[in-house]
Write an enzyme that holds these catalytic residues in place. Structure first.
Site, PDB file in Angstrom:
ATOM      1  N   GLY A 535       0.735  -0.972   0.438  1.00  0.00           N
ATOM      2  CA  GLY A 535      -0.038   0.147  -0.173  1.00  0.00           C
ATOM      3  C   GLY A 535       0.408   1.180  -0.339  1.00  0.00           C
ATOM      4  O   GLY A 535       0.436   2.330  -0.632  1.00  0.00           O
ATOM      5  N   GLY A 867      -2.183  -6.675  -5.392  1.00  0.00           N
ATOM      6  CA  GLY A 867      -1.965  -6.887  -4.144  1.00  0.00           C
ATOM      7  C   GLY A 867      -2.155  -6.030  -3.089  1.00  0.00           C
ATOM      8  O   GLY A 867      -1.563  -5.768  -1.865  1.00  0.00           O
ATOM      9  N   GLU A 868      -2.022  -4.478  -3.575  1.00  0.00           N
ATOM     10  CA  GLU A 868      -1.357  -2.992  -2.879  1.00  0.00           C
ATOM     11  C   GLU A 868      -3.339  -2.471  -1.565  1.00  0.00           C
ATOM     12  O   GLU A 868      -3.224  -2.770  -1.181  1.00  0.00           O
ATOM     13  CB  GLU A 868      -1.304  -2.291  -3.213  1.00  0.00           C
ATOM     14  CG  GLU A 868       0.243  -2.164  -3.960  1.00  0.00           C
ATOM     15  CD  GLU A 868       1.541  -2.482  -3.479  1.00  0.00           C
ATOM     16  OE1 GLU A 868       1.764  -2.038  -2.078  1.00  0.00           O
ATOM     17  OE2 GLU A 868       1.500  -3.697  -3.970  1.00  0.00           O
ATOM     18  N   VAL A 869      -4.149  -3.044  -2.589  1.00  0.00           N
ATOM     19  CA  VAL A 869      -5.529  -2.002  -2.215  1.00  0.00           C
ATOM     20  C   VAL A 869      -6.107  -3.251  -1.485  1.00  0.00           C
ATOM     21  O   VAL A 869      -6.976  -2.242  -0.385  1.00  0.00           O
ATOM     22  CB  VAL A 869      -6.042  -2.192  -3.728  1.00  0.00           C
ATOM     23  CG1 VAL A 869      -6.999  -3.775  -4.221  1.00  0.00           C
ATOM     24  CG2 VAL A 869      -8.075  -1.511  -3.687  1.00  0.00           C
TER      25      VAL A 869
END
Ligand code: FES
Ligand code: FES
Length: 909
Positions: A535, A867-869
């Site tokens: 993130g 991957g980040e959200v």
């Protein structure tokens, strides 16, 4: 020493052991059964679980003298074999329950212990068992693990059959399927050789390193005396800064010219100063890790201790000295100005105003595998470094000048990696092992213990944020926002300016606010250095944004979801950087969530009691897939003599499954050749063999590397295509003088943000809408998350199992960010449990995922990142749910029970 007879995996083994050695050491070092992994080494993670006479035990805390003679010991090597996996192993592969795979053998052994005693457990009993045996997974969010145990139990009871190809698509379409990852079988068998497993494969003469660590946070170094250490058993040498051949600095690759630092602030080995606790002052090289560590304790360092600035406000104080003499502690400032001035809105009674102060903490990544690496000099004199790096080329250029080696004479290779979640976006030990190999001429191996993992690798940078918004009382539209944010980046500046920029890129993201003003500051402190974490900047700033949205909705007397509905991006709106969003699905996502939200509210009301209050909260989370501006990647596609195709790239793997994603894109593009997945091979993550695909961070890989793979494969197809539309064989390519290997590249059609934080930095974004349902115990202030729901638009999907896994894992880390995880108290937080790692019962078994698949113009086959959200919005949703439950807003994370309790007391509850 004593003799010990054990029955290991059915065979009698006569051993001479040190009675004080732990069973994990005997299994790994003496029997070379490295399927038993050691993570925490303190009995807190279950990675080392084995079965002794039917009981699950943690081998890292079991002294060998306490294991009875003739005890039956089962390790992962004693379960199934490749041709005949145990049903638990098969189910693990089928459910994608092994992401990085480091926790996997321990979990599988633990589960076997359960099913041997309870062949028909409920899901809750499975969760209770893993809780009791302290099995922790940091990647999966536990859900696929419980799914796997439930299915394996059915197989063992004869109620179902399962094979590893259960999810292989019948129509052969890999892209968009749930095809399992090719590394799954090795992982479930304990054969996926991580860095500390590979230690045993290194040649005789390999040296083992121990760091002489700083035990203070800020000091001048006056002298180092290692004479006593040299006399310790097994010691080969002690390496200090004088032995480092180059500049002895790791360059932080300063991103922006307005940065007041020069980026050369991080020593490989400290020479003049200690900047943070755990800093490497010297390295002891010995014949074993144990001897090296014992000798390191004997090195005397003469220090002049300086005031330690352990937070941004402390380092910003007027009387604070410069941590890096010559560079101010506040070394970078970021402006943000979108639209017109904002002051008038905050003074006009037409507008409702709400604001506050917020803090997100120094979240530790807590991979189960602590950091590890090794280096050697090859026959050509090149320095070869193996590590958990997720930025191989990036790190190569960051460490080469410090080591005094030309970049072409260093090779970086990624080890099988037991999770990073971003901490390995920064180099950690690459330069240390490189310098040691160069100084000694011998292979050198370095393995952190878990405390070192905590205090000597980077952490999420704390953000101190003060923000406010103004809302038109009639239309309920946000018309202006103002904000100031301060980033505590620790002593090393690498990527500090970049994470600071993220503050302006994601403050109030998701809402089309016409007028915005903000200013950010990046500050050097003496606490742990800041590195990327899933993130990267967005969870830090979306926390104040999304709690403030809730607070404003309450002030307006509006439902928080409907307040968001009025304000989310619609055509005509732009992002905080004044970019046109790449997808307009937020209203649709809210429409999808609304009935679930209403039902959750009704349930919370119905099920609250006098002692336990239930609540519901929502939040939005957004992240761009890429590094800023014209982010570029390369990937090669090569036709092999046998007609198969090999893809080469440096899409580094944290454990997320980059090899499977590579195969998904390649298989889809190469469809005209009719190759099955097994005929597409990968050569990954070695700078001597693969082109530069850039670092694996910021959810860039799926978009940027994915496009490069597609491009490489298309070039190959174009070259192979004959006039009649059929394709040349390898021999025909050679005969026609055509190349068989093609370098695919792709560059994002983007522009960096300017001095006002405006631009179009990312080609694709990811959008998440989070719903948290919690229970707050009024007597203790303890919060339990009962359910998370995520409605998500990440474009189309490459591999569904990979994406589900990323989302569950990200949500679980969001629960930790909200409630328990921190690295503030160096002593207390230097272990997994001490730093608040969530165990399985802390994570809800209900985590519902709903995808809105809106294809992206610039994403390969419509993909965005992934991957980040899932970690951008769960924490404000949970904090908002706590408020909904009991009326307390926690603005300073994590929401420890005592903080909630204090809030309740302040409300007179
Ligand atoms: S419990 Fe043994 S390694 Fe963590
Ligand atoms: S798969 Fe469990 S820690 Fe990575």
């Amino acid at each position: 020493m004593q003799e010990k007879i054990l029955i290991v995996n059915g065979f009698e083994r006569k051993l001479i052991v040190d009675p004080e050695a732990f069973l994990s050491e005997v299994l790994r070092e003496q029997l070379h059964l490295v399927g038993t992994k050691v993570g925490c080494g303190k009995g807190q993670c279950g990675a080392c679980s084995v079965i002794i006479d039917g009981k699950v035990v943690r081998a890292c805390i079991t002294k060998i003298r306490r294991v009875a003679d003739n005890a039956n010991v089962t390790t992962i090597e004693g379960l199934g074999n490749q041709a005949n996996l145990h049903p638990l192993q098969t189910a693990w592969v089928v459910h994608g329950a092994a992401q990085c795979g480091f926790c996997t053998p321990g979990f599988i052994l633990s589960a076997k212990g359960l099913l041997d005693t309870n062949p028909k457990p409920t899901r809750e009993e499975v969760r209770d068992w893993f809780q009791k045996h302290k099995n922790v997974c940091r990647c999966t969010g536990f859900i696929p693990i419980v799914d796997a145990v439930m299915d394996a139990a059915k197989v063992l009871r004869g109620e179902m059959t399962l094979d590893i190809n259960h999810n292989m698509p019948a129509d052969g379409n890999i892209f968009g399927s749930r095809a399992p990852r090719p590394t799954g079988v090795a992982k479930v068998m304990g054969q996926w050789a991580f860095g500390d497993d590979q230690k045993l494969q290194l040649p005789p003469g390999t040296l083992h390193l121990a760091i002489v660590e700083a035990r203070v946070s800020h000091a001048n170094i006056k002298g180092i005396d290692y004479s006593e250490a040299l006399k310790m058993p097994g010691v080969h040498s002690v390496i200090t800064a004088k032995d480092v051949k180059g500049k002895n600095r790791i360059t932080g690759l300063i991103t922006f010219p307005t940065n007041k630092g020069d980026g050369w602030d991080r020593p490989i080995l400290c020479d003049t100063k200690v900047f943070q606790y755990g800093d490497a002052i010297a390295l002891v090289a010995a014949d074993s890790e144990k001897n090296a560590r014992a000798a390191a304790e004997k090195v005397k360092v003469d220090l002049e201790v300086l005031p330690a600035y352990m937070s941004a406000p402390a380092a910003m104080a007027e009387d604070a000295i410069e941590i890096h003499p010559g560079t101010p502690n506040v070394y970078y400032e970021q402006n943000h100005a979108k639209g017109g001035e904002v002051a008038s809105y905050f003074n006009d009674p037409k507008y409702e105003v709400m604001g506050g102060d917020y803090y997100t903490q120094r979240q530790p990544h807590m991979p189960i595998e602590p950091d590890v690496g090794f280096a050697y000099i090859n026959e050509e004199g090149k320095v070869i470094i193996h590590s958990k790096s997720i930025g191989l080329y990036l790190h190569l250029y960051m460490i080469a000048p410090g080591l005094g080696v030309e970049p072409e004479n260093i090779v970086l290779v990624q080890l099988p990696t037991g999770g990073t979640f971003g901490y390995k976006f920064s180099p950690t030990m690459e330069a240390l092992v490189g310098a040691a190999a160069m100084a000694t001429g011998r292979p050198c191996h370095l393995h952190y213990n878990y405390a070192q993992q905590q205090y000597y690798t980077g952490k999420r940078s704390p953000f101190w944020t003060t923000g406010k918004i103004a809302v038109d009382k009639e239309t309920k539209k946000i018309v202006a926002s103002q904000m100031e944010w301060i980033v505590d980046h620790g002593p090393y500046s690498e990527f500090g300016d970049l994470v600071c920029l993220r503050g302006s890129q994601y403050w109030m993201a998701g809402y089309g606010i016409p007028n915005m003003r903000a200013k950010g500051f990046c500050v050097a402190t003496n606490h742990g250095w800041g590195s990327a974490f899933r993130g990267y900047g967005s969870p830090e700033i979306m926390f104040p944004s999304e709690v403030l949205m809730d607070e404003m909705a309450n002030k307006l007397g509006m439902d928080p979801l409907e307040f968001r509905y009025v304000n989310v991006y619609r055509p005509g709106d732009t992002t905080p950087t004044d970019q046109v969003p790449d997808s307009w699905t937020l209203p649709e996502m809210i429409d999808i969530l609304r009935p679930k939200y209403k039902e959750a509210l009704a349930n919370a009301k119905k099920n609250s009691t006098a002692t336990h209050k239930k609540g519901v909260g929502v939040a939005i989370g957004i992240y761009g897939s890429g590094l800023d501006g014209p982010d570029t990647a390369g990937a090669d596609a090569e036709l092999m003599p046998d007609g198969s195709v090999t893809i080469y790239n440096t899409w580094q793997d944290h454990g997320q499954g980059s090899e499977l994603s590579t195969l998904g894109f390649a298989h889809e593009t190469l469809k005209p050749l009719g190759l099955p997945m097994s005929r597409i091979h990968t050569v990954l993550n070695d700078t001597s063999k693969c082109p530069n695909s850039g670092p694996a961070g910021g959810s860039r890989s799926n978009v940027v590397v994915g496009n490069a793979i597609v491009n490489g494969c298309r070039q190959l197809l174009d070259a192979m295509r004959k006039a009649d539309g059929t394709y040349r064989t390898y021999d025909e390519m050679v005969k026609d003088g055509l190349k068989t290997r093609y370098n695919g590249t792709w560059t994002a059609p983007c522009k960096d943000c300017d001095e006002n934080g405006l631009g179009n930095p990312f080609a694709c974004y990811m959008y998440g809408l989070f719903l948290a349902e919690v229970t707050v115990e009024l007597a203790t202030g303890k919060t339990q998350v009962d359910k998370m729901t995520l409605v998500e638009d990440i474009g189309t999907i490459n591999n569904r199992q990979t994406v589900d896994g990323q989302n569950w894992g990200g949500l679980a880390q969001g629960v930790g960010l909200a409630l328990s995880e921190d690295f503030e108290d160096i002593k207390k937080h230097s272990s997994l449990a001490g730093a608040g790692v969530p165990y399985i019962k802390d994570i809800p078994d209900q985590m519902e995922l709903i995808y809105v698949e809106s294809p992206r113009e610039h994403g390969p086959y419509g993909n965005s990142g992934c991957g980040e959200v899932p970690l951008c919005g769960p924490h404000p949703a949970i904090i908002n749910a706590i408020h909904n439950a009991c009326g307390v807003y926690i603005r300073h994370l994590p929401a420890y029970p005592e903080k909630v309790l204090a809030g309740l007391k302040a409300l007179g509850k």
